[in-house]
Design an enzyme around this catalytic site. Structure first.
Site, short mmCIF file in Angstrom:
data_model
loop_
_atom_site.label_atom_id
_atom_site.label_comp_id
_atom_site.label_asym_id
_atom_site.label_seq_id
_atom_site.Cartn_x
_atom_site.Cartn_y
_atom_site.Cartn_z
N GLU A 119 43.59 -8.10 -17.11
CA GLU A 119 44.07 -8.41 -18.47
C GLU A 119 43.91 -7.19 -19.38
O GLU A 119 42.89 -6.49 -19.35
CB GLU A 119 43.25 -9.57 -19.01
CG GLU A 119 43.53 -9.96 -20.45
CD GLU A 119 42.62 -11.10 -20.92
OE1 GLU A 119 42.92 -11.68 -21.96
OE2 GLU A 119 41.60 -11.38 -20.25
N LYS A 124 50.07 -14.88 -22.83
CA LYS A 124 48.90 -15.75 -22.65
C LYS A 124 49.00 -16.96 -23.59
O LYS A 124 49.24 -16.81 -24.78
CB LYS A 124 47.63 -14.95 -22.93
CG LYS A 124 46.32 -15.66 -22.68
CD LYS A 124 45.17 -14.70 -22.92
CE LYS A 124 43.81 -15.32 -22.63
NZ LYS A 124 42.71 -14.34 -22.82
N CYS A 164 43.56 -15.05 -17.81
CA CYS A 164 42.16 -15.40 -18.10
C CYS A 164 41.96 -16.83 -18.61
O CYS A 164 41.88 -17.76 -17.82
CB CYS A 164 41.56 -14.39 -19.07
SG CYS A 164 39.76 -14.21 -18.89
N SER A 207 36.92 -10.87 -17.82
CA SER A 207 35.89 -11.90 -17.98
C SER A 207 34.51 -11.26 -18.02
O SER A 207 34.02 -10.79 -16.99
CB SER A 207 35.98 -12.91 -16.83
OG SER A 207 34.98 -13.90 -16.93
N LYS A 237 27.57 -16.49 -14.66
CA LYS A 237 29.01 -16.48 -14.86
C LYS A 237 29.77 -16.42 -13.53
O LYS A 237 30.80 -17.11 -13.37
CB LYS A 237 29.41 -15.31 -15.76
CG LYS A 237 30.86 -15.31 -16.22
CD LYS A 237 31.16 -16.45 -17.16
CE LYS A 237 32.54 -16.37 -17.79
NZ LYS A 237 32.64 -15.32 -18.82
N LEU A 279 8.46 7.17 -23.38
CA LEU A 279 7.81 6.53 -22.23
C LEU A 279 6.35 6.28 -22.59
O LEU A 279 5.55 7.20 -22.68
CB LEU A 279 7.92 7.43 -21.00
CG LEU A 279 7.50 6.83 -19.66
CD1 LEU A 279 8.38 5.63 -19.31
CD2 LEU A 279 7.55 7.87 -18.56
N GLY A 298 4.09 4.10 -21.11
CA GLY A 298 3.19 3.57 -20.11
C GLY A 298 3.24 2.05 -20.04
O GLY A 298 2.52 1.44 -19.25
N GLY A 299 4.09 1.44 -20.87
CA GLY A 299 4.27 -0.01 -20.86
C GLY A 299 5.46 -0.43 -20.01
O GLY A 299 6.27 0.39 -19.57
N SER A 356 9.46 0.28 -21.45
CA SER A 356 9.96 1.65 -21.31
C SER A 356 10.01 2.06 -19.84
O SER A 356 10.89 2.83 -19.44
CB SER A 356 9.11 2.63 -22.12
OG SER A 356 7.78 2.69 -21.64
N THR A 384 14.04 0.72 -26.22
CA THR A 384 13.47 -0.02 -25.08
C THR A 384 13.00 -1.43 -25.40
O THR A 384 12.37 -2.06 -24.56
CB THR A 384 12.27 0.78 -24.50
OG1 THR A 384 11.27 0.93 -25.51
CG2 THR A 384 12.71 2.15 -24.01
#
Length: 543
Positions: A45, A113, A149, A175, A181, A291, A293-294, A297, A397
């Site tokens: 589409e 359509k 669609c 889609s 889905k 970054l 350390g968790g 991230s 993040t």
């Protein structure tokens, strides 16, 4: 006895690049003819404009560009292949979502359509008028009923095409993906095919466009609803479907069927696709991210590397007094593990400079979240400076659970151009991290096992100010995606104090979310296109 080869062109157009999309179609038809002996090639589409083109459709030059592209295709396209392709078009002053049929250098027919969706991320009634009649086109003895669609989801156009004599239903689609889905689509195809006893060819687009991602999954079911061909998800390509005519009509033959995969793999591929296409289509050299350390991230870094390659990813650890030594160690370990460029930039001098500047203004006040937010905003400044200097997009993040309740800092950890986890609940962050490590070690196990913390205050943990993420996510899913009231959620078995706290935080944080970067949409109700609430309002959380 006759046979027919139809090729499903599961490709990734670029929105607005009408000449480029036309050339992609020409090349795909050439390849389909050589490699598969195609009699028919079907594109998704609105392929020529890309999907969704949004208000580009309102540009006066859109129609002229499309006319030029279609003339170019008529001149250059292989003449012995029927091409069915989607594009917008203005006819007699009215704009339609069209499927055009090109053969032997001539545009033979157009279908408009009929069912225009106007829910979730769809806004087609803003741009298009509905078509009113079916189109059945005969090619090499087969009568093809054309659908676009939502026509398939609506059902009415399906029956109308069959009543008009269609032997095979061909549906062009764009889609978008969200959880479950692909399963919904499969059930839809099976049911409609059984109802009308006709095979259905379903061609879907692939790739990412802003927050939307398209998983492909182009397929064909026979007149009994049995799956005969299924293209790989998350991969562009040409997938042939062989039809044979017998006494029962045109019957699709069994072909390649992509095996099913775990939900975690499907979701992870969606996130990788979203990041890859947003960065590449926007023209960025790569990404930079903080970054910590968790877990958030760490997962974002793994996604970025899988999307772009380690050479295009920079990670920055920005420690302060409250950053744990194990956070520093885990961040360094992951950066080395994934092979990205890694730097450590302490923010203490910046925080001290800001506090010195603010000392007189803050005199006589108690320490609170202001000082915590200042740490986060210093980190945001560092990342944006790197972005500006190196042409790298900042990948933020925060996950959906945090974005829902406002557990994020404006102009701090919310700074960025794109967010891979924006629509991923925290409980799924852990599931995805564990799944990714089953493919190859990408995230240190200690990062996954540690209790989550923003590390903006001594011994801080997320659970100090929020319910546990299993409870939080369950409440959020009911409130955001289920539109349940606070009372209904309480009746479902959740503590009243937890429910009211969460619901109030969600409502109060709308202003933050409006200023957040876009991110990959993977749930049926993502923040952004399909959840639009007023920022200023008097709605009470119990209603």
């Amino acid at each position: 006895m006759q046979d027919l080869t139809l090729v499903m062109a599961q490709l990734d157009p670029l929105v607005g690049d009408i000449p480029g999309n036309a050339d992609r179609a020409i090349e795909a038809v050439r390849e389909a003819r050589i490699e598969h002996g195609a009699d028919i090639v079907v594109f998704p589409e609105l392929f020529l404009s890309g999907y969704p083109p949004e208000d580009l459709l309102l540009r006066p030059s859109m129609e002229a560009r499309l006319r030029h592209a279609r003339a170019h295709m008529a001149e250059k396209m292989a003449r012995d292949v029927l091409v069915i392709i989607g594009y917008p078009g203005v006819r007699e002053g009215k704009r339609y979502n069209l499927a055009g049929l090109l053969y032997d250098g001539q545009w033979q027919a157009e279908y408009a359509k009929q069912a225009l969706p106007n829910y979730e991320v769809f806004d087609e009634q803003r741009y298009f008028l509905p078509g009113m009649t079916p189109l059945v086109f005969e090619h090499k003895g087969a009568s093809l009923g054309i659908l676009i669609c939502e026509d398939l989801w609506d059902g009415g156009p399906v029956q109308a095409a069959c009543d008009a004599g269609a032997d095979i239903l061909v549906s062009l689609n764009a889609s978008p993906f969200h959880h479950d889905k692909p399963t919904e689509r499969r059930r839809l195809l099976e049911q409609h095919a059984q109802d009308v006893q006709r095979p259905i060819v379903y061609v879907n687009t692939i790739g990412g466009q802003d927050e939307l991602v398209f998983d492909g999954g182009s397929s064909c079911v026979d007149g009994f609803g049995q799956l005969q061909v299924l293209a790989p998800s998350w991969q562009a390509g040409l997938m042939p479907v062989q039809f044979v005519q017998n006494e029962d009509g045109w019957v699709p033959q069994s072909g390649e069927i992509e095996p099913s995969v775990e939900a975690e793999e499907t979701l992870y591929c969606a996130l990788v696709t979203g990041v890859r296409d947003y960065v590449n289509k926007s023209g960025f050299k790569g990404v930079v991210l903080g970054l910590s350390g968790g877990i958030d991230s760490a997962l974002s870094l793994a996604i970025a590397v899988d999307a772009l390659g380690p050479q295009r990813v920079q990670a920055v650890m920005m420690p302060y007094h409250y950053t744990a030594d194990i956070s520093k160690a885990d961040a360094a370990q992951q950066a080395e593990l994934l092979g990205v460029h890694y730097e450590v930039m302490p923010i203490e001098p910046m925080v001290d400079a800001f506090m010195a500047t603010l000392a007189e203004s803050f005199a006589g006040t108690e320490r609170d979240t202001t000082e915590e937010n200042l740490q986060s905003r210093c980190r945001g400044v560092v990342l944006m400076a790197i972005s500006n200097k190196k042409g790298l997009m900042v990948l933020t993040t925060g996950n959906k659970s945090e974005m829902a309740v406002g557990y994020a800092t404006l102009y701090g950890d919310m700074v960025g151009g794109y967010n891979a986890l924006k629509d991923v609940y925290k409980s799924w962050v852990y599931r995805l991290a564990r799944w990714r490590n089953t493919q190859s070690l990408a995230i240190p196990e200690r990062v996954i096992e540690r209790p989550p913390s923003a590390e903006l205050a001594p011994d801080q943990q997320d659970s100090d100010s929020l319910p546990g993420y299993d409870v939080l996510d369950a409440i959020l899913m009911r409130y955001i995606e289920g539109d349940m009231s606070a009372e209904a959620i309480i009746d479902a078995g959740y503590k009243e104090e937890d429910v009211y706290q969460v619901v109030k935080l969600v409502d109060r944080s709308e202003y933050k979310r409006r200023q957040a970067p876009v991110g990959v949409r993977v749930t049926p109700r993502g923040f952004g296109r399909d959840r639009r609430y007023p920022i200023v309002n008097g709605w009470q959380p119990g209603e």
